[in-house]
Design a protein around this motif. Structure first.
Motif, PDB file in Angstrom:
ATOM      1  N   GLU A 384       0.820  -1.216   0.000  1.00 16.79           N
ATOM      2  CA  GLU A 384       0.000   0.000   0.000  1.00 16.79           C
ATOM      3  C   GLU A 384       0.850   1.262   0.000  1.00 16.79           C
ATOM      4  O   GLU A 384       0.534   2.244  -0.684  1.00 16.79           O
ATOM      5  CB  GLU A 384      -0.928  -0.013   1.213  1.00 16.79           C
ATOM      6  N   ARG A 387       2.187   1.820  -3.481  1.00 14.45           N
ATOM      7  CA  ARG A 387       1.082   2.245  -4.372  1.00 14.45           C
ATOM      8  C   ARG A 387       0.770   3.716  -4.162  1.00 14.45           C
ATOM      9  O   ARG A 387       0.647   4.488  -5.113  1.00 14.45           O
ATOM     10  CB  ARG A 387      -0.170   1.413  -4.109  1.00 14.45           C
ATOM     11  N   ASN A 388       0.636   4.098  -2.918  1.00 11.06           N
ATOM     12  CA  ASN A 388       0.238   5.476  -2.614  1.00 11.06           C
ATOM     13  C   ASN A 388       1.352   6.479  -2.903  1.00 11.06           C
ATOM     14  O   ASN A 388       1.080   7.665  -3.132  1.00 11.06           O
ATOM     15  CB  ASN A 388      -0.191   5.587  -1.154  1.00 11.06           C
ATOM     16  N   SER A 391       1.442   8.886  -6.079  1.00  4.74           N
ATOM     17  CA  SER A 391       0.757  10.186  -6.175  1.00  4.74           C
ATOM     18  C   SER A 391       1.365  11.258  -5.280  1.00  4.74           C
ATOM     19  O   SER A 391       0.860  12.379  -5.215  1.00  4.74           O
ATOM     20  CB  SER A 391      -0.727  10.013  -5.822  1.00  4.74           C
ATOM     21  N   ILE A 394       4.590  10.198   1.224  1.00  5.36           N
ATOM     22  CA  ILE A 394       3.772   9.741   2.344  1.00  5.36           C
ATOM     23  C   ILE A 394       4.666   9.604   3.564  1.00  5.36           C
ATOM     24  O   ILE A 394       5.726   8.956   3.503  1.00  5.36           O
ATOM     25  CB  ILE A 394       3.124   8.372   2.040  1.00  5.36           C
ATOM     26  N   ASP A 396       4.787   7.798   6.973  1.00  8.42           N
ATOM     27  CA  ASP A 396       4.039   6.728   7.647  1.00  8.42           C
ATOM     28  C   ASP A 396       4.020   6.941   9.159  1.00  8.42           C
ATOM     29  O   ASP A 396       4.557   7.919   9.678  1.00  8.42           O
ATOM     30  CB  ASP A 396       4.579   5.350   7.248  1.00  8.42           C
TER      31      ASP A 396
END
Length: 520
Positions: A384, A387-388, A391, A394, A396
């Motif tokens: 995940e 995948r994210n 864009s 991120i 975490d």
């Protein structure tokens, strides 16, 4: 005629005044030049011209509470002509009420714009062959400890460069071994075998006696904390200190009489220690009990080095390897990322120089600055976070930053938002029996390779845990780097910086293999 006479008198008076002013200005200039010449002569005076004797030097004390005047008086009581130099960063406040004698000097280390540079050099005030570093609270008594220390020092010639006597016989000094590796940014203390009296470092309050020229030939002779600073520098020179069966009584126990002053002193000591190790370029200290102190980067600070140019980080030009705090962060990031990949079902393997480090010494290369992992492109949807990251970046729940790299079609996991130490994830896919990818970097090892190296993947020890690697990783590495690469370490761009002797940009000896060296 009277007018002409008055004019003549005025003219003569004017000329006389001019002559007087000229004479005064010339006298001032001569005095100024005389002082300047004396100062320059003092700054240039060879240490070989020092006279016999010992100078008391008091460096480490607290402005807000100290016994420096009492310490000075106790030594002068035994020898009224004994030279004493009190060294402070700035003018002590409250003022030190010292005896007003010519043999007592207060020297400030912090320059002011109205004074010559030589005024702030303590070596210009020590004119004896030996110097005794006396801590606050030490008291001279009638047993003439200084004379005994000097005799013991002379008898120790060829064995020890320093001698030490504890302050307060009820608190004996602890003898320590000390290994300082500037290349590894590390200082490591260890308990010396008992009953050793030749030490690389000491723990405890002590009067330390050494040659004046030895003290002031150190790069930072009076940095604080004083004994910590001295022993770091002297251990690099192979010097030792001998503990004597002599002690100095303490004027007052405890030295600080209130918990508030003790708190202030502890904070200042911590601050001085941090600044000292920053100045020395030491980022990890291993104490004699095994505990570690870190003085480098963390998740809350930027990494210790900047952008890499030509595959050669700046610390290599300083004849150093990767700071240990950076290696620690890389290990932590690598373990974390690999755990995420394994639990997500993403096939991965150690790549390039990271695999080389694991094959040679089961760790990250001592001068490396990132970790490289290969992954199967088709497995990316299983994770995940990957995948994210398509864009945007991120952060975490553990503070690691997952992102798509701006340099090409691969992924990067940073240690934190501030600290950009990172693990690179390179997506490969099979094509005609070869593993290939869409982004290639200008590195000799960045080439296609047969997929059979990945079938199966095999476990390998790396950075304190078990990771996965290509099978027959020796052949894999020799395909990428050349034959014998595991046994023959070299820096990543030898044309600029080489481990080999005689390189045009490296005048230092090539390091010996220690079991921790490898290459990217």
């Amino acid at each position: 005629m009277r007018i002409f006479f008055c004019q003549g008198v005025l003219a003569v008076a004017f000329v006389i005044n001019l002559l007087i002013l000229y004479y005064i200005s010339q006298l001032q200039q001569r005095i100024l030049h005389l002082h300047r010449d004396r100062a320059q002569l003092g700054s240039r005076q060879p240490l070989g011209l020092l006279r016999p004797g010992v100078t008391i030097l008091i460096r480490e004390f607290e402005d807000f509470e100290n016994y420096v005047p009492d310490v000075v008086r106790s030594f002068l009581k035994q020898s009224p002509e004994l030279p004493v130099v009190v060294v402070a960063d700035r003018l002590p406040y409250p003022p030190l009420l010292l005896p007003r004698t010519a043999n007592i000097q207060v020297v400030l280390l912090r320059p002011t714009p109205d004074q010559a540079a030589v005024v702030f050099r303590p070596e210009n005030y020590v004119r004896t062959e030996h110097v005794a570093l006396v801590p606050d609270g030490a008291k001279a008594d009638a047993t003439s400890q200084l004379e005994r220390m000097l005799e013991e020092f002379k008898s120790s010639q060829g064995k020890a460069e320093m001698v030490a006597a504890p302050v307060n016989s009820l608190a004996p000094l602890q003898c320590l071994n000390l290994r300082v590796s500037l290349k590894e940014w590390t200082a490591e203390y260890a308990e010396a075998p008992s009953p050793s009296k030749l030490c690389a470092a000491l723990k405890g309050q002590a009067v330390l006696l050494l040659r004046t020229k030895d003290l002031f030939n150190l790069s930072m002779p009076l940095a604080k904390p004083l004994l910590t600073s001295l022993f770091v520098q002297t251990s690099l020179r192979g010097w030792t200190v001998r503990i004597l069966d002599i002690s100095f009584p303490a004027l007052h126990l405890p030295l600080l009489t209130s918990s508030h002053n003790q708190w202030k002193a502890d904070n200042l000591d911590k601050s001085n220690r941090q600044q000292l190790f920053r100045d020395f370029g030491i980022k990890r200290v291993i104490l004699e009990d095994g505990k570690q102190q870190w003085f480098g980067c963390s998740k809350e600070t930027p990494r210790c080095f900047g952008t890499i140019h030509d595959d050669t980080p700046e610390y290599l030009y300083q004849n150093r390897w990767t700071p240990p705090c950076c290696l620690k962060a890389l290990r932590e990031t690598a373990k974390y990322v690999i755990n995420i990949l394994e639990t997500s079902g993403v096939r991965y393997w150690l790549e390039g120089g990271t695999l080389l480090g694991a094959a040679r010494y089961q760790d990250i290369i001592p001068w490396d600055y990132d970790v490289d992992l290969g992954i199967y492109l088709e497995d990316i949807p299983n994770c995940e976070l990957l995948r994210n990251a398509e864009s945007g970046s991120i952060v975490d729940e553990k503070g690691f930053v997952w992102e798509k790299a701006i340099e090409g079609d691969f992924y990067r996991v940073q240690y934190s938002e501030r600290n950009h130490l990172h693990v690179d994830l390179w997506p490969f896919y099979p094509k005609n029996g070869l593993m290939t990818k869409d982004t290639w970097m200008d590195h000799r090892q960045d080439i296609e390779f047969p997929e059979h190296f990945l079938k199966p993947l095999v476990p390998i020890h790396f950075a304190g845990f078990i990771a996965l690697a290509p099978n027959d990783y020796r052949s894999f590495l020799e395909l990428k780097f050349g034959e014998g690469v595991i046994e023959n370490p070299e820096y990543p761009n030898p044309a600029l910086k080489s481990m080999k002797k005689g390189n045009r940009m490296d005048a230092h000896e090539a390091p010996s293999l220690t079991g921790r060296e490898s290459q990217k």
